[in-house]
Design a protein around this motif. Structure first.
Motif: not given
Length: 531
Positions: A210-216
């Motif tokens: 869950d890296s920040t590539l998937q953060f909204s």
């Protein structure tokens, strides 16, 4: 083996899947006893005597994984019942679910040349990791992996008809995109014929890292740390552009078999699992080695043995006790890096840092302005108020301290004249100008820390309370990230106040963390009077 007690039952946390027969038994000749095993995760009801959890003798189940028991313990008449073993949601470079959700570790038993005599796979909290089966001494090797099993793309496309050479060369500018595309080629095109097929199937899914590539955008704003927010948005843009380029270059071949999630999974595994390989000065995957979890406190070394053509990981300073979780260090990684590229936050990370940006803006608010002579000296020394300054719990950026010493020195006074003698050297030996000047510098940094703490919407105490009740994994990670940043600031404040107190009592600049006791002060006062 370790037992977790549950009422009158004992849970065996992990067994290899190869011993999944409910009727299978293992004999422990040293103890003269046996125990029946079921599939991974079993409940054992003791109808005779309770097992003890300290290992004195060891038996092996034929797969190379050690099972531990006590020679003083009777383990007869156990009833074994299978229980559900939940699949972990988050992973740290560890054993994980394959793309189809199954636990696939059996590939490791057939990898030629991989040597890890004192390790086995086991559950650690909410993830999988390597467990020590016996004591590992300082200086001892943890694992070796042959070069031929490393995944290292060359400068030539693996198949020009599927991945055009021109596109492959373009990928070489960004190593992790090239690694990602190579993974997809091996998995989708070579498939079961790939010597890494089992390893590829064991890699985490996109949702597992869950890296920040998937953060909204709202998730990024909730971090309340502009530097990571800006970098993450830039990485998202680069990822989207890379995905478009991949589809355009491979649309008639590989691109048609790869979903957006497949591409994201490959990129995130490249980010979180690849090493810069020693001796070769390039990036690649080292199956098995890349499944160690990270700890900044585990000092490890990885080197390449030219004679035997293997990569070796060892622990030069501190070993591991039996049954302990064996970690390696990914290097001095701040929580900024760990969150963005690995998808987790390390508690009390000694390498974590807080970045002071826009120094000129804060200093103007504090009434600190540079006169012409001060600006000229800053320029001469290559210093600037418009750069980012990285500060840790025990270290403040040397350039920042030098800037503040110059800005707080009277241009007509002795401190500034002393600063004019500073030279531009690689080591930047810009020593303190005077006790008064240094105390002013420390006080300004303390105020800066309080200013940064005041910009958060919550206090450290409030975040810690939220963390104790929050159940959503991403929200917990976001709150943990904020907590760790605030801890860095609080540690800097505490340290500088301590140094200010000691230095004021001694009458000279002291930068060593020692207790400001009367004895300490007396010793320094005595030394100065004798000199």
């Amino acid at each position: 083996m370790w037992f977790a007690r549950k009422g009158n039952e004992y849970v065996l946390p992990w067994f290899p899947e190869s011993i999944a027969s409910p009727a299978q038994s293992l004999n422990f000749p040293q103890a003269g006893n046996s125990i029946k095993l079921a599939r991974p995760g079993v409940v054992v009801s003791n109808t005779n005597r309770h097992p003890k959890a300290i290992a004195q003798s060891r038996a092996f189940d034929g797969t190379g994984f050690g099972l531990l028991c006590s020679s003083s313990c009777i383990m007869l008449n156990f009833v074994v019942t299978p229980v559900a073993q939940p699949c972990p949601r988050r992973f740290r470079r560890s054993m994980s679910c394959g793309a189809d959700g199954g636990r696939k570790f059996d590939w490791m038993t057939s990898v030629p040349g991989v040597v890890a005599p004192k390790l086995r796979v086991g559950r650690v909290a909410d993830t999988w990791g390597w467990i020590a089966t016996e004591e590992i001494e300082p200086g001892e090797g943890l694992m070796t992996v042959p070069y031929e099993y490393a995944i290292v793309p060359s400068g030539t496309s693996p198949d020009d008809t599927i991945i055009p050479q021109q596109y492959w060369e373009q990928l070489g500018r960004t190593w992790y995109f090239r690694l990602a595309v190579y993974l997809l080629f091996e998995e989708k095109i070579i498939g079961e014929n790939s010597k890494w097929f089992g390893y590829l199937r064991s890699l985490p899914c996109a949702s597992d890292v869950d890296s920040t590539l998937q953060f909204s955008d709202n998730d990024l704003k909730s971090l309340e740390y502009s530097l990571v927010e800006e970098i993450s948005l830039s990485r998202k843009k680069a990822f989207n552009e890379a995905l478009v380029s991949f589809r355009q270059a491979t649309k008639s071949s590989l691109g048609g078999q790869v979903s957006d999630d497949d591409f994201l999974r490959a990129v995130q595994n490249a980010h979180s699992r690849a090493f810069k390989l020693p001796h070769f000065n390039t990036y690649g995957f080292l199956p098995c080695i890349d499944m160690f979890n990270h700890s900044s406190r585990c000092i490890t070394e990885m080197n390449y043995d030219v004679v035997n053509n293997v990569f070796r990981v060892c622990v030069p300073r501190k070993g591991f006790n039996p049954l302990s979780h064996v970690c390696i260090s990914y290097g001095e990684r701040s929580n900024d890096d760990l969150l963005q590229f690995y998808g987790f936050v390390e508690h009390d990370n000694p390498a974590d840092e807080y970045v002071f940006s826009k120094a000129w803006s804060f200093l103007e608010e504090q009434g600190v302005k540079a006169e012409a002579r001060q600006e000229a000296l800053l320029t001469t020394l290559g210093l600037s108020l418009r750069k980012d300054y990285r500060n840790r719990r025990d270290h403040i950026d040397e350039d920042l301290i030098a800037c503040l010493r110059i800005l707080l020195a009277d241009p007509d006074g002795g401190d500034f004249q002393h600063a004019l003698s500073w030279k531009v050297t690689p080591r930047k030996e810009w020593k303190s100008l005077s006790l008064e000047n240094e105390l002013q510098v420390w006080d300004l940094v303390v105020r800066w820390c309080h200013f940064e703490l005041g910009n958060f919407s919550t206090t450290l105490e409030e975040d810690l309370r939220s963390l104790s009740t929050e159940r959503n994994s991403r929200r917990r990670m976001i709150i943990s990230f904020r907590c760790e940043k605030k801890k860095v600031l609080h540690s800097i404040v505490e340290r500088l106040r301590h140094l200010s107190d000691v230095s004021s009592k001694v009458g000279r600049v002291i930068t060593v963390l020692l207790s400001p006791s009367q004895t300490f002060v007396t010793l320094f006062t005595k030394d100065e009077s004798e000199n």
